[in-house]
Scaffold this active site. Structure first.
Site, PDB file in Angstrom:
ATOM      1  N   ASP A  59      10.072  -3.286   9.306  1.00 31.49           N
ATOM      2  CA  ASP A  59      10.207  -2.626   8.009  1.00 31.49           C
ATOM      3  C   ASP A  59       8.892  -2.779   7.233  1.00 31.49           C
ATOM      4  O   ASP A  59       8.548  -3.889   6.801  1.00 31.49           O
ATOM      5  CB  ASP A  59      11.367  -3.248   7.227  1.00 31.49           C
ATOM      6  CG  ASP A  59      11.688  -2.493   5.942  1.00 31.49           C
ATOM      7  OD1 ASP A  59      10.820  -1.708   5.476  1.00 31.49           O
ATOM      8  OD2 ASP A  59      12.784  -2.691   5.402  1.00 31.49           O
ATOM      9  N   ASP A  95      -4.810  15.880   4.788  1.00 32.19           N
ATOM     10  CA  ASP A  95      -5.576  16.801   3.948  1.00 32.19           C
ATOM     11  C   ASP A  95      -5.082  16.782   2.505  1.00 32.19           C
ATOM     12  O   ASP A  95      -5.793  17.204   1.584  1.00 32.19           O
ATOM     13  CB  ASP A  95      -5.466  18.231   4.501  1.00 32.19           C
ATOM     14  CG  ASP A  95      -4.021  18.721   4.556  1.00 32.19           C
ATOM     15  OD1 ASP A  95      -3.688  19.662   3.820  1.00 32.19           O
ATOM     16  OD2 ASP A  95      -3.211  18.175   5.329  1.00 32.19           O
ATOM     17  N   TYR A 115       3.126  12.726  -2.552  1.00 29.21           N
ATOM     18  CA  TYR A 115       2.885  12.345  -1.161  1.00 29.21           C
ATOM     19  C   TYR A 115       1.390  12.125  -0.927  1.00 29.21           C
ATOM     20  O   TYR A 115       0.979  11.099  -0.371  1.00 29.21           O
ATOM     21  CB  TYR A 115       3.423  13.427  -0.215  1.00 29.21           C
ATOM     22  CG  TYR A 115       2.907  13.291   1.191  1.00 29.21           C
ATOM     23  CD1 TYR A 115       3.333  12.240   2.004  1.00 29.21           C
ATOM     24  CD2 TYR A 115       1.981  14.201   1.713  1.00 29.21           C
ATOM     25  CE1 TYR A 115       2.837  12.101   3.299  1.00 29.21           C
ATOM     26  CE2 TYR A 115       1.490  14.068   2.999  1.00 29.21           C
ATOM     27  CZ  TYR A 115       1.920  13.018   3.788  1.00 29.21           C
ATOM     28  OH  TYR A 115       1.426  12.875   5.057  1.00 29.21           O
TER      29      TYR A 115
END
Length: 284
Positions: free
Chosen positions: A36, A102, A125
């Site tokens: 984890d 990217d 993100y």
């Protein structure tokens, strides 16, 4: 040489493990059930017990739209988890290869982003992956950061599989045509990553298949190669709003690969043809 591969159940980790096996390089593949990333003590324990010479860190939180709401979870995995893994690797003097994206760039303009271009992520993100990069650079000296985009591989879901599924049940699909970039076939990328960790050519790299396209062109190529009659109607991103903002320009400059003496990946259309054969798609 011993290599620890994270995210072994994902598209890229799966192919990295296969490539290491092909090269007869000892490796241990771990998924979230085995380690984890959000528990530093667990990360340290796994790394110390296996004591690899290199870590190829493919694991990540990659649900781009969900990350807008689950920012804390994305941060825990992509930034804090990467930091914990980098610290553990540093403890045993292992090389560290981090897969980035990217999405760390702002996606403007039409010029390919160089490895040291300004980092201004458009979404959560991208921000968490950038923090992951910074954690690696802060902790490690022996590191590789490899930015990729538009990933597809055998072991997982991706744009190609979605298009194949929809193309068999639709006469026409609308796909955005103003987001430009390069697809990355994990079976092509995996050998490059394995090549890298066998060297000491540390630094930041961009590695995608060669050639530039947009999502609509990519979709049309998929339909053509798979002999599906589904038409692709190009639309602007403004007609297909998503929770997370997507970059319009995902072109990346790959000259750092050339300077280090690494071979670029094959052209994306060639990769698409080989991939369709690999997954047994119609026309493949």
């Amino acid at each position: 040489m011993k290599v620890l591969v994270t995210g072994v159940t994902g598209q890229l980790g799966y192919d990295v493990a296969k490539e290491l096996e092909r090269r007869h390089i000892e490796y241990k593949g771990v998924g979230s059930k085995d380690m984890d990333l959000t528990v530093p003590s667990e990360v340290e324990k796994v790394v110390a017990a296996y004591h690899p010479d290199a870590v190829i860190h493919c694991a990540a939180y990659t649900a781009v739209d969900k990350a807008e709401d689950e920012y804390g979870r994305a941060m825990d995995v992509n930034a804090k988890g990467t930091l914990a893994l980098a610290k553990a690797a540093k403890e045993i003097d292992a090389k560290f290869l981090y897969i980035s994206t990217d999405y760390v760039f702002d996606g403007t303009g039409t010029v390919p982003f160089t490895v040291d271009a300004a980092k201004e992520p458009l979404n959560m993100y991208g921000l968490t992956k950038l923090f992951g990069e910074q954690a690696v650079q802060m902790e490690m000296i022996k590191y590789f950061i490899v930015r990729i985009s538009w990933v597809f591989g055998k072991n997982g879901n991706n744009f190609i599989k979605t298009m194949l599924r929809l193309g068999q049940s639709h006469d026409e699909l609308t796909v955005v045509a103003d987001q430009w970039g390069s697809p990355t076939y994990t079976a092509d990328l995996a050998p490059l990553l394995c090549d890298m960790v066998e060297t000491e050519k540390y630094g930041v790299y961009h590695a995608t298949n060669e050639g530039i396209t947009n999502w609509a062109e990519f979709a049309a190529a998929i339909m053509k190669e798979a002999n599906l009659p589904c038409r692709i109607r190009p639309i602007p991103s403004s007609d297909y709003p998503t929770k997370a903002v997507r970059p319009l320009n995902s072109r990346m400059d790959k000259s750092s690969l050339d300077k280090a003496g690494f071979t670029r990946l094959p052209e994306w259309k060639d990769a698409l043809r080989r991939y369709l054969k690999e997954i047994g798609a119609p026309g493949g």
